[in-house]
Every structure is written in structure tokens, then in C-alpha cells.
Design an enzyme around this catalytic site. Structure first.
Site, short mmCIF file in Angstrom:
data_model
loop_
_atom_site.label_atom_id
_atom_site.label_comp_id
_atom_site.label_asym_id
_atom_site.label_seq_id
_atom_site.Cartn_x
_atom_site.Cartn_y
_atom_site.Cartn_z
N GLU A 30 2.47 1.92 13.47
CA GLU A 30 1.16 1.20 13.12
C GLU A 30 1.26 -0.31 13.58
OE1 GLU A 30 2.92 3.23 10.83
OE2 GLU A 30 1.31 4.73 10.54
N HIS A 71 -2.06 7.72 -0.79
CA HIS A 71 -2.97 7.98 -0.06
C HIS A 71 -4.39 7.78 -0.83
CE1 HIS A 71 0.26 10.01 2.17
NE2 HIS A 71 -0.74 10.44 3.10
#
Lengths: 336, 358
Positions: free
Chosen positions: A70, A139
Site C-alpha cells: 500500500e 474491514h
């Protein structure tokens, strides 16, 4: 006749994630500087299928499957952007965006300022966010306030297929970096007819979804589902609620909210994110600063709690409910 | 088990510590004119550097990071790069920046607290210096990717220090540069210190160069105080990258002869004898010795270069000191392309503050 037919052909019925796909595809097709990058976005079409079919249509050079990294995705986007390309990067889930934060905060959002306009970062970082789908740990969080605190950045959150389409186009075309947060709980909730012909919606402004005279309900993202339901229930009680979708939480269009609250005198702010330091706190503070004399009742917040997002068995207790919104509104209306 | 430190990393040196060339110059791509240019850039950098420290000590410059002792890497790099290549530097890469046409006054303006010092009038696409460690490695990947898909014959060059090789960004960037075969050259200016942490406490690997193995890209070491080695090895790396042969990692061995910054006191952690020893390897003295021994330049000519560097720096210092201040509200003027309406009030407030204090 031909023209009418062409226009007709662009009418599609899509859900929010399909609208994202349509917007990405439109921009890839019409602007050759646009490219997509992220994990599993190519062959796999993204874990939510937001980029489904785009790599086969536009090639693996422009729809890039990146290594699992990322920091790289955000940092590389900056390099692409300063070279004049328009990268649209996907962070697979907001829970994994934090290692990209250094690049967003220290570099992307300040490149124009640092170089006095010599280099700019026209880039978009998309990420699905929010709870309510019984996803695994990390999440389900809503941490948009972290990004809303960063100068030089735009933070945009759609709440319907049409706004996802129009706002994403606007975000890609914007000359400055945009964090585009997609409420994944409503990715497939409803379909909407939209004209897929590349028309953007304005950034930096709120959208008034429902007019009303009695109370203002302010929200964004997936919570607009509950907020609109609450407005409906309030209507049955004879209360006309105005519903505002903030949409761009940075920069914040307080003008629309203030105008509404000056009319209604009452305001409830609804967000899924934890309460303390949330964007609701900023809206509330500005109402206190600029609309105090219009207020007939204290501004209330109906929000997620200041705790760690629970794993899914307790998730529903964390999420703000229609009942909480109606209760808060009723309480506000009790003030003379 | 295979010993992880068994990596066989080549090491290059052409001009040794005594200023003796170990290969005939004719066998190299470097020529006498190059060498004089390198000397000029190294000396200009050092003259600027000493002046900057002096300005800081007298309150005319903010905290400043010196590049003392590391001039050879940048002087060679600046000469080896093409004008339209892109440099992604850290602080301390002044020699490369000056060689590429960035002005002394711009560097001073930056350390003097003025953003306009990053609005380089030349090499407009070079990245501004990167203060957070190793972030520019990933930026350089994006720059190189853009060059590659546009089929340009350009190369991105990213310089980092030894400390940066312990960071994740470095590995993520090298890994991507490897998998995509990008036109990207990573250079580690290994000056043996990350503020107070010595090289041997930074990592257990025998070299920093061998870290490239994790990304499947080639790497090597060379004497970073030997400007000829710097030029030769960097030129080869750039040429390969330009031909489409992919990325590589170069480790230039040098030594930080200064404190970390003007706010640091290396006396707290660096043994004085180590510093004394390292001064023997000074890249500028080494090249000067070579010039004199081979009769390429005499004392008088060397002195003339010295004088001309001094003149450039004082003229540039004047330019810096006479640059009119930015308006206070300029802190809003480059935030977005167009300032959002909601920020106009804050801009006005700062403007007012400026008028009141003006």
C-alpha cells in the site's frame, strides 16, 4: 432521431459499485492520461468487482495489478501524478490505507504547496469503507475524519449510484488529490437509472436529498439509508425533515447546512464513525459558531461509539439505527 | 543453510585514497574536461555548504543539513544524468541538484523557510527534496513507470541514505521496480550514519547493496569519494536503464564529515578519531592531488576555480538575502488549484494579520 437513440443507449440501470465501474471505464476511454492501480484490480476485477473487465478493455499497462504494497500504491501514484498522469488507485479496504497515510499527508496533499505549483498531484485514492456487512476484522471501520483533517486534500463519499458516478468523475478530473471513500454496505443495495455519458457532479458541495421545514438531518455515505428512513418515519409523525448528504466532507460546504438550519432551527448529524473528533463535531462546532441564534434546540449527534469496531456479532449494536435518529429528532422537536 | 551475508557484491574504485588512478583514464568514459567539471561542482557545493552553516550560525538561515564529504556522488550523478531525466533526492544531495542547474539561492531559500526554494526554475520535473526518509523511493517508481509506458528514453534516479534501507518503502519500491523492469536507478549515499546510528547497527547485512537481491535487481558498491568511480558506475547504470534493461541499486560508500544538521552535535556519538581518519579520504583533496600530480591543473588554476565558486556563492547569498518575503496569505495560495470558498475566510484572516504586523 439518431441522437435520441444514442442518448437512450447510454441509460443504464446500475448499483453503486457498477456506477464506480462505469465512471472508471468512461474516464479510461476518454482520457488517456488516466490509469488504475491496485491489488487484484486487473485480472480479478477487484475484490468487490469495481474494476471488473477494465484490464481486458484498457490493457495491463493502464489497469495495473500492483504487488501487495500500500505504501507503494500511494507513493507511486504521486510519481505518476507529478509526471502528468491521472492515477486512480484502489486500496482494497480502508483498514489497509494507513501505511499509505504518510504519502497522502506528507506528500500528495502538499506537493502543490511545497513547490509553489510547479508539481501537482491529480490523483484519486479509492477505498471501500464502513461496517454492516459482517466482514472480517479491520474491514469495517469508518475513519474518514483522519483524512478530513489533512489540508490540501479532498475527501468525497458518495451515497447513491448516481452520485458515485458523478462524483468519481469529478474526483478524477480534479487537479488535486482526492480520497474517495465508497460505502461498501450499499455497493449493491439499490439500482438507479443513470445516463452513462461522462457527466460529473460538483465537488465541495452538499446535496439536499429531501426538503423539509422542521428539522435538518445531516449525514453521508451508507448512513443516508437510515437517515432517509428516519425522515420517512418522521413524515408519518407530521414532521418535515430536510436531509442533507454532505458528500464532500473536505472541504466542507457549511453554507448549505447553515442555510438549512437557519430555516429549521434544529439539526441532527448522523455518522457511522466514532463520535469524538468525527466530522460531526466540526459541523456541530460551526453551527454553534455561525447559527446559534437560529437554533431552537441543541445540535445532536447520532454516531458510532468511541470504541473499537466490534467483530461482526456485535456489529449491529455499534451501528446507528433509524430508531436512534427518530428519537434524537423527537427530542429536538420537544424544545419550544 | 546458506549464509545470508555471502552475497558477492562487486566493489569499484578507480582513483584511490592517495589520488592515484588505478586504470588509465583512456580506458574510462571520464575525460579531463569531465574531471574539471566534477571538481568545480564539488567545490561549489562545499563552498555553499560552509556558507550555509555560517548563515545558520548567524541567524540568517534555519536548521540546515550539511553535505560535507559527500560531494563526489552528486557531482558525478549530475553530470551523468540527462537534462530530462528526473531526480528524486533526499536532503544532502546538493551537489547533484547544483550540477543539474538548481540554484544556490533556491537551496538557501528552502532552508531559509521559504517554499519558493522548491519551485526550481530549471529541471522543473525534479522532485523537491524529501524529508521523510525513503518516501521518494516509491515516488520514483511512479515517475519511472510513467516514462516506461510513454516509451520515453528517460530515467528516474532516486537517492537515499543508509538509514532509508531499513524502511519498508525502500523494499516496496525496489520490488516494484524489479517486477516491472523500470528505468530507475536507486543510489544509496551510504555516509555511515543515520543521525546517531552507525551503519553497523543499521542492519546485519554485510553490504546495503545486497538488499537488492530481495527484489531481484542487480547491485554493486563503489567508492563514493572517488568521483571517477561514481561517474563510471552511475553512467553504466543509467545507460542500461535507458536501454530498457531495468532497475538497479548502487551503494556509494562515503562518510558524513558533518553533524546530522546544524541542530545536531555528532560529538555525542561519533569517535573523534573516526572523523580524523575519514578526512584523509576527502573527495575534493583526492581529485586535487590527481590534478597536481598529473599536471592537469596547477595551483593557480585550482585557485581560480576556488575564487569563482566563492563569487557564485556570494552573489547567490545576496540574491537569497534580498528576496522579498512571501505574503502571509500565500500559505493558502498553492493549497488547491482553486481555493475552496470555505477557506477564503481563513485566508482573509491571515492577510489581515499580515497587514497588522506589516
Amino acid at each position: 432521431m439518431t441522437l435520441l437513440k444514442t442518448t437512450e443507449m447510454n441509460m443504464v440501470e446500475v448499483n453503486l459499485v457498477e456506477a464506480v465501474n462505469r465512471a472508471l471505464s468512461w474516464e479510461l476511454e476518454h482520457d488517456h492520461e488516466v490509469l488504475l492501480l491496485g491489488e487484484d484490480i486487473g485480472v480479478n476485477g477487484g475484490v468487490f468487482r469495481a474494476t471488473d473487465g477494465l484490464q481486458s478493455r484498457y490493457g495491463s499497462e493502464r489497469v495495473i495489478d500492483t504487488p501487495l504494497a500500500e505504501t507503494l500504491i500511494a507513493g507511486m501514484s504521486i510519481g505518476l501524478a507529478v509526471q502528468g498522469l491521472k492515477p486512480v488507485a484502489e486500496i482494497q479496504f480502508m483498514g489497509f490505507i494507513y501505511s499509505a497515510l504518510e504519502n497522502i499527508l506528507n506528500h500528495a496533499s502538499r506537493m502543490r504547496n511545497r513547490t509553489r505549483g510547479r508539481l501537482t498531484c491529480p490523483m484519486v485514492l479509492r477505498a471501500p469503507y464502513g461496517g454492516g456487512i459482517h466482514a472480517p476484522e479491520h474491514h469495517s471501520e469508518s475513519t474518514e475524519a483522519i483524512f478530513a483533517h489533512i489540508p490540501g486534500l479532498r475527501v468525497v463519499i458518495p451515497s447513491s449510484p448516481g452520485r458515485a458516478y458523478g462524483l468519481l468523475l469529478a474526483a478524477i478530473r480534479d487537479p488535486d488529490p482526492v480520497v474517495f471513500l465508497e460505502p461498501k454496505r450499499i455497493y449493491r443495495l439499490q439500482k438507479e437509472r443513470l445516463n452513462d455519458k461522462g457527466e460529473a457532479l460538483p465537488l465541495d458541495v452538499c446535496f439536499t436529498l429531501r426538503d423539509g421545514e422542521d428539522i435538518t438531518l445531516v449525514s453521508w455515505g451508507a448512513m443516508l439509508v437510515e437517515t432517509l428512513q428516519a425522515a420517512e418515519e418522521l413524515a408519518h409523525l407530521g414532521v418535515a425533515a430536510e436531509v442533507i448528504d454532505v458528500a464532500s466532507i473536505k472541504p466542507l460546504d457549511m453554507k448549505t447546512i447553515l442555510t438549512s438550519v437557519e430555516k429549521t432551527g434544529r439539526c441532527i448529524i448522523i455518522h457511522e464513525a466514532a463520535r469524538t473528533g468525527g466530522v460531526g463535531a466540526e459541523i456541530s462546532a460551526q453551527l454553534a459558531e455561525y447559527a446559534l441564534t437560529s437554533l431552537l434546540a441543541p445540535v445532536q449527534r447520532v454516531t458510532g461509539y468511541d470504541t473499537v469496531m466490534p467483530l461482526y456479532r456485535l456489529e449491529n449494536y455499534y451501528m446507528p439505527t433509524v430508531k436512534q435518529i427518530v428519537t434524537a429528532a423527537t427530542k429536538a422537536l420537544e424544545y419550544a | 543453510m546458506i549464509n545470508s551475508n555471502s552475497a558477492n557484491i562487486p566493489y569499484y574504485q578507480y582513483l584511490d585514497h592517495q589520488g592515484h588512478l588505478r586504470l588509465p583514464l583512456e580506458d574510462l568514459s571520464t575525460n579531463t574536461d569531465n574531471l574539471i567539471d566534477f571538481y568545480r561542482v564539488m567545490l561549489l557545493t562545499r563552498t555553499f555548504d560552509l556558507k550555509a552553516i555560517n548563515l545558520q550560525r548567524t541567524g540568517k538561515l534555519g536548521t540546515y543539513a550539511s553535505s560535507l564529504g559527500q560531494e563526489a556522488i552528486g557531482a558525478a550523478l549530475g553530470a551523468a544524468m540527462s537534462e530530462d531525466d528526473v531526480l528524486a533526492p533526499t536532503y544532502r544531495d546538493y551537489a547533484a541538484q547544483l550540477s543539474r542547474g538548481i540554484k544556490v539561492s533556491e537551496l538557501l531559500l528552502y532552508w531559509g523557510g521559504d517554499e519558493r526554494g522548491m519551485d526550481y526554475q530549471y529541471v522543473r520535473q525534479d522532485l523537491p527534496i524529501c524529508v521523510p526518509i525513503a518516501s521518494q523511493t516509491c515516488h520514483a517508481v511512479g515517475v519511472a513507470y510513467a516514462m516506461k509506458i510513454r516509451k520515453q528514453k528517460r530515467v528516474a534516479v532516486c537517492i537515499i541514505g543508509d538509514g532509508a534501507t531499513s524502511k519498508g518503502d525502500f523494499y516496496e519500491a525496489m520490488n516494484a521496480a524489479g517486477v516491472w523492469q523500470l528505468p530507475l536507478v536507486f543510489i544509496i549515499a551510504n555516509n555511515q550514519w543515520a543521525i546517531s546510528l552507525p551503519r553497523e547497527k543499521q542492519t546485519n547485512t554485510r553490504t546495503l547493496a545486497q538488499k537488492a537481491a530481495s527484489a531481484g535487481i542487480p547491485s554493486e558498491q563503489f567508492d563514493g569519494n572517488d568521483v571517477i568511480a561514481c561517474y563510471e558506475r552511475i553512467s553504466i547504470a543509467l545507460k542500461q536503464a535507458r536501454k530498457g534493461e531495468g532497475a538497479c541499486l548502487l551503494e556509494a560508500l562515503t562518510y558524513r564529515l558533518s553533524d546530522h544538521t546544524t541542530a545536531d552535535d555528532a560529538g555525542r556519538y561519533r569517535p573523534p578519531e573516526a572523523l580524523k581518519e575519514q578526512w584523509q579520504y576527502d573527495p575534493i583533496v583526492r581529485l586535487k592531488t590527481y590534478f597536481l600530480e598529473h599536471g592537469l591543473l596547477n595551483e593557480q588554476e585550482l585557485n581560480a576555480i576556488d575564487v569563482s565558486c566563492g563569487d557564485i556563492v556570494s552573489q547567490q547569498v545576496d540574491e537569497y538575502l534580498n528576496t522579498a518575503a512571501q505574503t502571509p496569505e500565500s500559505m493558502f495560495d498553492y493549497l488547491y488549484e482553486n481555493l475552496p470558498e470555505s477557506l477564503q475566510t481563513q485566508r482573509e484572516e491571515v492577510k489581515q494579520k499580515g497587514l497588522e504586523n506589516g
